[in-house]
Design an enzyme around this catalytic site. Structure first.
Site, PDB file in Angstrom:
ATOM      1  N   ASP A  84       0.820  -1.206   0.000  1.00  0.00           N
ATOM      2  CA  ASP A  84       0.000   0.000   0.000  1.00  0.00           C
ATOM      3  C   ASP A  84       0.859   1.264   0.000  1.00  0.00           C
ATOM      4  O   ASP A  84       0.509   2.258  -0.637  1.00  0.00           O
ATOM      5  CB  ASP A  84      -0.950   0.004   1.192  1.00  0.00           C
ATOM      6  CG  ASP A  84      -2.067  -1.025   1.070  1.00  0.00           C
ATOM      7  OD1 ASP A  84      -2.242  -1.609  -0.030  1.00  0.00           O
ATOM      8  OD2 ASP A  84      -2.760  -1.261   2.076  1.00  0.00           O
ATOM      9  N   HIS A  97      15.513  -8.945  -5.773  1.00  0.00           N
ATOM     10  CA  HIS A  97      15.877 -10.056  -4.891  1.00  0.00           C
ATOM     11  C   HIS A  97      17.244 -10.561  -5.312  1.00  0.00           C
ATOM     12  O   HIS A  97      17.538 -10.658  -6.504  1.00  0.00           O
ATOM     13  CB  HIS A  97      14.850 -11.193  -4.979  1.00  0.00           C
ATOM     14  CG  HIS A  97      13.494 -10.754  -4.576  1.00  0.00           C
ATOM     15  ND1 HIS A  97      13.127 -10.590  -3.265  1.00  0.00           N
ATOM     16  CD2 HIS A  97      12.421 -10.401  -5.326  1.00  0.00           C
ATOM     17  CE1 HIS A  97      11.874 -10.175  -3.208  1.00  0.00           C
ATOM     18  NE2 HIS A  97      11.433 -10.035  -4.443  1.00  0.00           N
ATOM     19  N   SER A  99      18.520 -13.634  -4.582  1.00  0.00           N
ATOM     20  CA  SER A  99      18.368 -15.016  -5.058  1.00  0.00           C
ATOM     21  C   SER A  99      17.196 -15.109  -6.026  1.00  0.00           C
ATOM     22  O   SER A  99      16.358 -14.211  -6.102  1.00  0.00           O
ATOM     23  CB  SER A  99      18.141 -15.964  -3.876  1.00  0.00           C
ATOM     24  OG  SER A  99      16.884 -15.705  -3.270  1.00  0.00           O
ATOM     25  N   ARG A 104      13.325 -21.375  -4.864  1.00  0.00           N
ATOM     26  CA  ARG A 104      13.410 -21.613  -3.424  1.00  0.00           C
ATOM     27  C   ARG A 104      12.076 -22.135  -2.887  1.00  0.00           C
ATOM     28  O   ARG A 104      11.247 -22.629  -3.635  1.00  0.00           O
ATOM     29  CB  ARG A 104      13.860 -20.320  -2.738  1.00  0.00           C
ATOM     30  CG  ARG A 104      15.263 -19.913  -3.233  1.00  0.00           C
ATOM     31  CD  ARG A 104      15.835 -18.753  -2.515  1.00  0.00           C
ATOM     32  NE  ARG A 104      15.993 -19.052  -1.093  1.00  0.00           N
ATOM     33  CZ  ARG A 104      16.189 -18.122  -0.182  1.00  0.00           C
ATOM     34  NH1 ARG A 104      16.252 -16.847  -0.530  1.00  0.00           N
ATOM     35  NH2 ARG A 104      16.326 -18.447   1.087  1.00  0.00           N
TER      36      ARG A 104
END
Length: 143
Positions: A84, A97, A99, A104
């Site tokens: 929000d 990110h 990774s 994952r």
């Protein structure tokens, strides 16, 4: 161009925690490299383990920055409030990110913030941040 990089919970431990996933370099070291790579940009960095502080920083920078590179870490998968906050501001936010979250655990496959961001970059290690900066640069040129 003024860009704020925001890191969420546990990313203050980069270089120490789960090196096989996140690498051995601290974010502070990488941030110094980014500043050298983009000498004509004003790059700012903020990290917090606290959701409300991240939200406050998002609100604050809407008046002072051209864009945000955001790694909300675990809050990516849980925080409607951060989503929000992103939706409430008029500057672009790139979700990053370190990774590849899709390789994952299943709970990491869902991002509550992606729909409020202009794009998502994942899986390129710390270089995901540089790619986020490049994306913001392109967006700024296309204005």
């Amino acid at each position: 161009m003024t860009i704020l990089i925001i890191n969420g919970p546990n990313l203050n431990l980069l270089g120490v925690r789960e090196k096989t996933i996140y690498g051995s370099q601290s974010f502070d070291q990488y941030y110094e490299e980014l500043k050298l790579l983009y000498p004509n940009f004003a790059l700012d960095y903020y990290q917090s383990n606290i959701e409300g502080e991240i939200i406050n920083k998002i609100h604050e920078c809407r008046l002072t920055h051209d864009g945000i590179v955001l790694n909300a870490a675990a809050y990516t998968h849980t925080s409607v409030a951060i989503r929000d906050a992103i939706s409430a501001i008029d500057i672009p936010v790139i979700e990053v990110h370190i990774s590849n979250v899709h390789k994952r655990e299943a709970f990491r496959h869902v991002s509550l913030i992606s729909a409020s961001c202009v794009g998502v970059i994942a899986g390129f290690g710390l270089d995901s941040y540089r790619l986020g900066i490049e994306a913001l640069t392109k967006l700024n040129k296309d204005k």
